[in-house]
Every structure is written in structure tokens, then in C-alpha cells.
Design a protein around this motif. Structure first.
Motif, PDB file in Angstrom:
ATOM      1  N   LEU A  50     -37.864  -9.327  14.382  1.00  0.00           N
ATOM      2  CA  LEU A  50     -36.555  -8.721  14.202  1.00  0.00           C
ATOM      3  C   LEU A  50     -36.139  -8.126  15.544  1.00  0.00           C
ATOM      4  N   PRO A  51     -35.197  -8.772  16.235  1.00  0.00           N
ATOM      5  CA  PRO A  51     -34.884  -8.338  17.598  1.00  0.00           C
ATOM      6  C   PRO A  51     -34.254  -6.953  17.652  1.00  0.00           C
ATOM      7  N   CYS A  52     -34.636  -6.208  18.691  1.00  0.00           N
ATOM      8  CA  CYS A  52     -34.069  -4.889  18.945  1.00  0.00           C
ATOM      9  C   CYS A  52     -34.171  -4.610  20.439  1.00  0.00           C
ATOM     10  N   ASP A  53     -33.037  -4.584  21.102  1.00  0.00           N
ATOM     11  CA  ASP A  53     -32.996  -4.370  22.546  1.00  0.00           C
ATOM     12  C   ASP A  53     -33.138  -2.883  22.849  1.00  0.00           C
ATOM     13  N   VAL A  54     -34.269  -2.500  23.447  1.00  0.00           N
ATOM     14  CA  VAL A  54     -34.523  -1.090  23.771  1.00  0.00           C
ATOM     15  C   VAL A  54     -34.326  -0.810  25.252  1.00  0.00           C
ATOM     16  N   LYS A  55     -33.836  -1.785  26.013  1.00  0.00           N
ATOM     17  CA  LYS A  55     -33.605  -1.562  27.439  1.00  0.00           C
ATOM     18  C   LYS A  55     -32.403  -0.636  27.615  1.00  0.00           C
ATOM     19  N   PRO A  56     -32.525   0.395  28.439  1.00  0.00           N
ATOM     20  CA  PRO A  56     -31.395   1.324  28.629  1.00  0.00           C
ATOM     21  C   PRO A  56     -30.235   0.653  29.347  1.00  0.00           C
ATOM     22  N   PRO A  57     -29.006   1.012  29.003  1.00  0.00           N
ATOM     23  CA  PRO A  57     -27.828   0.387  29.629  1.00  0.00           C
ATOM     24  C   PRO A  57     -27.580   0.842  31.060  1.00  0.00           C
ATOM     25  N   THR A  58     -28.161   1.984  31.444  1.00  0.00           N
ATOM     26  CA  THR A  58     -27.947   2.503  32.794  1.00  0.00           C
ATOM     27  C   THR A  58     -29.289   2.768  33.463  1.00  0.00           C
ATOM     28  N   PRO A  59     -29.376   2.584  34.785  1.00  0.00           N
ATOM     29  CA  PRO A  59     -30.627   2.846  35.510  1.00  0.00           C
ATOM     30  C   PRO A  59     -31.036   4.309  35.379  1.00  0.00           C
ATOM     31  N   GLY A  60     -32.338   4.522  35.282  1.00  0.00           N
ATOM     32  CA  GLY A  60     -32.872   5.865  35.191  1.00  0.00           C
ATOM     33  C   GLY A  60     -32.917   6.429  33.793  1.00  0.00           C
ATOM     34  N   ASP A  61     -32.250   5.777  32.848  1.00  0.00           N
ATOM     35  CA  ASP A  61     -32.277   6.234  31.461  1.00  0.00           C
ATOM     36  C   ASP A  61     -33.498   5.639  30.770  1.00  0.00           C
ATOM     37  N   ALA A  62     -33.808   6.122  29.568  1.00  0.00           N
ATOM     38  CA  ALA A  62     -34.965   5.625  28.827  1.00  0.00           C
ATOM     39  C   ALA A  62     -34.779   5.905  27.347  1.00  0.00           C
ATOM     40  N   PRO A  63     -35.329   5.050  26.478  1.00  0.00           N
ATOM     41  CA  PRO A  63     -35.265   5.317  25.037  1.00  0.00           C
ATOM     42  C   PRO A  63     -36.213   6.445  24.661  1.00  0.00           C
ATOM     43  N   ILE A  64     -35.776   7.287  23.751  1.00  0.00           N
ATOM     44  CA  ILE A  64     -36.628   8.386  23.298  1.00  0.00           C
ATOM     45  C   ILE A  64     -36.986   8.259  21.820  1.00  0.00           C
ATOM     46  N   LEU A  65     -36.242   7.423  21.078  1.00  0.00           N
ATOM     47  CA  LEU A  65     -36.531   7.251  19.654  1.00  0.00           C
ATOM     48  C   LEU A  65     -36.040   5.879  19.202  1.00  0.00           C
ATOM     49  N   VAL A  66     -36.916   5.129  18.546  1.00  0.00           N
ATOM     50  CA  VAL A  66     -36.566   3.820  17.993  1.00  0.00           C
ATOM     51  C   VAL A  66     -36.845   3.869  16.501  1.00  0.00           C
ATOM     52  N   LEU A  67     -35.857   3.480  15.706  1.00  0.00           N
ATOM     53  CA  LEU A  67     -35.994   3.506  14.253  1.00  0.00           C
ATOM     54  C   LEU A  67     -35.557   2.167  13.674  1.00  0.00           C
ATOM     55  N   PHE A  68     -36.355   1.649  12.759  1.00  0.00           N
ATOM     56  CA  PHE A  68     -35.983   0.451  11.999  1.00  0.00           C
ATOM     57  C   PHE A  68     -35.784   0.855  10.557  1.00  0.00           C
ATOM     58  N   TYR A  69     -34.610   0.486  10.025  1.00  0.00           N
ATOM     59  CA  TYR A  69     -34.280   0.801   8.642  1.00  0.00           C
ATOM     60  C   TYR A  69     -34.274  -0.478   7.813  1.00  0.00           C
ATOM     61  N   ASN A  70     -34.694  -0.364   6.583  1.00  0.00           N
ATOM     62  CA  ASN A  70     -34.550  -1.438   5.615  1.00  0.00           C
ATOM     63  C   ASN A  70     -33.234  -1.198   4.887  1.00  0.00           C
ATOM     64  N   GLY A  71     -32.201  -1.965   5.278  1.00  0.00           N
ATOM     65  CA  GLY A  71     -30.861  -1.700   4.785  1.00  0.00           C
ATOM     66  C   GLY A  71     -30.078  -0.930   5.834  1.00  0.00           C
ATOM     67  N   ALA A  72     -28.778  -0.811   5.628  1.00  0.00           N
ATOM     68  CA  ALA A  72     -27.919  -0.180   6.623  1.00  0.00           C
ATOM     69  C   ALA A  72     -28.286   1.275   6.875  1.00  0.00           C
ATOM     70  N   THR A  73     -28.482   2.040   5.817  1.00  0.00           N
ATOM     71  CA  THR A  73     -28.835   3.460   5.969  1.00  0.00           C
ATOM     72  C   THR A  73     -30.033   3.798   5.087  1.00  0.00           C
ATOM     73  N   GLY A  74     -30.905   2.838   4.876  1.00  0.00           N
ATOM     74  CA  GLY A  74     -32.051   3.045   3.995  1.00  0.00           C
ATOM     75  C   GLY A  74     -33.152   3.854   4.656  1.00  0.00           C
ATOM     76  N   THR A  75     -34.299   3.846   4.039  1.00  0.00           N
ATOM     77  CA  THR A  75     -35.444   4.594   4.534  1.00  0.00           C
ATOM     78  C   THR A  75     -36.042   3.909   5.748  1.00  0.00           C
ATOM     79  N   PRO A  76     -36.388   4.659   6.798  1.00  0.00           N
ATOM     80  CA  PRO A  76     -37.042   4.040   7.961  1.00  0.00           C
ATOM     81  C   PRO A  76     -38.354   3.380   7.565  1.00  0.00           C
ATOM     82  N   ILE A  77     -38.589   2.180   8.097  1.00  0.00           N
ATOM     83  CA  ILE A  77     -39.851   1.489   7.841  1.00  0.00           C
ATOM     84  C   ILE A  77     -40.713   1.440   9.094  1.00  0.00           C
ATOM     85  N   TYR A  78     -40.107   1.792  10.242  1.00  0.00           N
ATOM     86  CA  TYR A  78     -40.874   1.797  11.490  1.00  0.00           C
ATOM     87  C   TYR A  78     -40.178   2.732  12.476  1.00  0.00           C
ATOM     88  N   SER A  79     -40.988   3.459  13.249  1.00  0.00           N
ATOM     89  CA  SER A  79     -40.406   4.359  14.236  1.00  0.00           C
ATOM     90  C   SER A  79     -41.316   4.476  15.448  1.00  0.00           C
TER      91      SER A  79
END
Length: 269
Positions: A50-79
Motif C-alpha cells: 500500500l503506497p505511502c510517500d513519506v518523503k518531505p516536500p521541502t529540504p531539511g524537513d522530516a516526517p514525525i508521524l505516519v498513520l495507516f487507517y482502515n477506511g477514511a477515518t477508521g481505526t489506525p492499523i499501523y503507525s
């Protein structure tokens, strides 16, 4: 694998579920309205990414939280909680246990699900929070393919047949039913003879059973030892199933003895 306490995870999610950083007043209801949708197909028992692009859009930035939901606003299944370090050395939590892991080194990046199950079919949403850039949401539709379970051939009396069937007299109308159990999406069912398509129409389909009825009117001696194959498939990602019968013919027609048939078959009568 280290598990992130769900209480902390829930707090992080509630803190930013409705507001999109950098877009004042913009609300998220049932996921982002304009977030891109990617469709992914996988066969039961196989692997899905299940693709998810975690690369930051600007240099020097970084992801701090990644969440996968089952459904649009369902319960997180992975973080992934990456507030204290890079994703590769961060705290991962999975509701799918050992079946899932997040791969940040491959292309595309995304959530890898092994031993895919039929219940995995559905809509997913990946959400990535960055240190300074706006939150990114991506929608993924996972289509789980369930191959047909079994294919069988039955005669006009409803009895399952295989191998050499008959003998059938000249002039008879032969009726054979190919029945396929299971399959999602519903499988195609077709009849073949030596690479030539005879019939690919589905006469009946009910529940998890799909049928194709083949009728060969006015059998002739040319049908002797003809091999008929019923083939079924619902995806090019799995091998088709097939069942085969071979026709045996008798020299006797429905009205008289066919001497030409006897000479053709045995050389002399």
C-alpha cells in the motif's frame, strides 16, 4: 517490534485529525476530499504494498508521524512515531501483527502486507505528519483477488463426469455443464477444444457458483475422442483452473447403425 501505547497514539491522532497545517479553516471529514487514490491488487495468500510517500516536500524537513487507517477515518492499523529519530529507527506499532511492516527503502514506499486475507479488501488512508510541512494524506483501495476453488463438469443428468465419457450415439445432442465454486471477482467460465473457443457465455450465476452450459447438437463421428476443456479464471495474477473430458462415440446412431462410423473407427467392420 516495539509497540506504541494506543493511548498516546490516540492523543496524537486527535490533536491533528481535523485541521490541516498550513490551510486555516480547512476541515477533514471522512478523509481529504482531494487526496489521490491508488488502486492495488493482490491475490489471497500473496503480498500487497500500500503506497505511502513519506518523503518531505521541502529540504531539511522530516516526517514525525505516519498513520495507516482502515477506511477514511477508521481505526489506525499501523503507525510510526518518528519524533525522536528517523523512520528506520523509530517506534512501529501494528494491528496486523507480523503480517505488516513499513518499507521506507523500496520504491514505492509503503505498508507491506504479507499473507493477504480476503478481509483485507477495502479502502485505506495513509497520513504523514511532517515537522513543518502540511500533513499529507493518500488513499489506497486494496482489491483482494480470491481465485476460484474448484471446477467440475456434469452431464445432462447432473452427474459429475471426468476422463472419457460416453459412448454417445451419432445424432445425439450433448449437454455438459461446467460449474465453478468461489472466486472474487466472479470468474469467467469458457469451453475450449484444441485452442478454439467454443462458448464463453455464463448461463447462470448464483451465490458463489458460476456455470456455463455447453450444447453440441447432432453429434457426428468427427466428435470421436474430441477433448473438451472447461477453463475458469478471474485474474491474470493467478493460474486458471480447468477440467477436461474426452468424448467416446458409438457406431449406432439414435435411429440405426452408422456403418461409415464403424469403418472410420476400426478400419473394417
Amino acid at each position: 517490534m516495539v509497540f506504541l501505547p494506543f493511548v498516546v497514539l490516540a492523543f496524537l491522532v486527535r490533536g491533528s485529525l481535523c485541521d490541516i497545517p498550513g490551510k486555516p479553516g480547512k476541515k477533514v471529514i471522512n478523509g481529504l476530499e482531494h487526496s489521490p487514490l491508488t488502486e492495488v491488487s493482490a491475490v489471497v495468500g500473496g503480498r500487497a504494498v500500500l503506497p505511502c510517500d513519506v518523503k518531505p516536500p521541502t529540504p531539511g524537513d522530516a516526517p514525525i508521524l505516519v498513520l495507516f487507517y482502515n477506511g477514511a477515518t477508521g481505526t489506525p492499523i499501523y503507525s510510526i512515531d518518528a519524533r525522536t529519530g528517523p523512520l528506520t529507527r523509530s517506534v512501529h506499532w501494528s494491528d496486523l501483527e507480523s503480517r505488516a511492516h513499513f518499507d521506507v527503502t523500496s520504491e514505492p514506499q509503503g505498508l507491506v502486507i504479507d499473507d493477504v486475507m480476503a478481509i483485507d479488501d477495502g479502502d485505506y488512508r495513509c497520513r504523514v505528519d511532517f515537522r513543518s510541512s502540511p500533513t499529507r494524506n493518500l488513499r489506497v483501495k486494496l482489491l483482494v483477488i480470491v481465485p476460484p476453488e474448484r471446477v467440475s463438469i456434469s452431464n445432462s443428468g447432473g452427474l459429475e463426469v471426468s476422463g472419457v465419457i460416453g459412448p454417445y450415439p451419432v445424432g445425439r445432442t450433448l449437454t455438459l455443464t461446467c460449474e465453478v465454486q468461489g472466486g472474487k471477482p466472479r470468474p469467467q467460465v469458457s469451453w475450449w477444444h484444441e485452442g478454439s473457443l467454443l462458448d464463453d457465455s455464463i448461463e447462470t450465476a448464483s451465490g458463489d457458483v458460476t456455470r456455463n452450459v455447453l450444447k453440441l447438437p447432432n453429434l457426428t463421428r468427427q466428435h470421436l475422442y474430441r477433448v473438451l476443456t472447461c477453463q475458469t479464471s478471474n485474474s491474470n495474477m493467478s493460474l486458471p483452473l480447468a477440467a477436461t473430458v474426452t468424448l467416446d462415440m458409438s457406431c449406432e446412431s439414435e435411429w440405426s447403425l452408422d456403418f461409415r462410423c464403424c469403418f472410420d473407427v476400426f478400419g473394417e467392420y
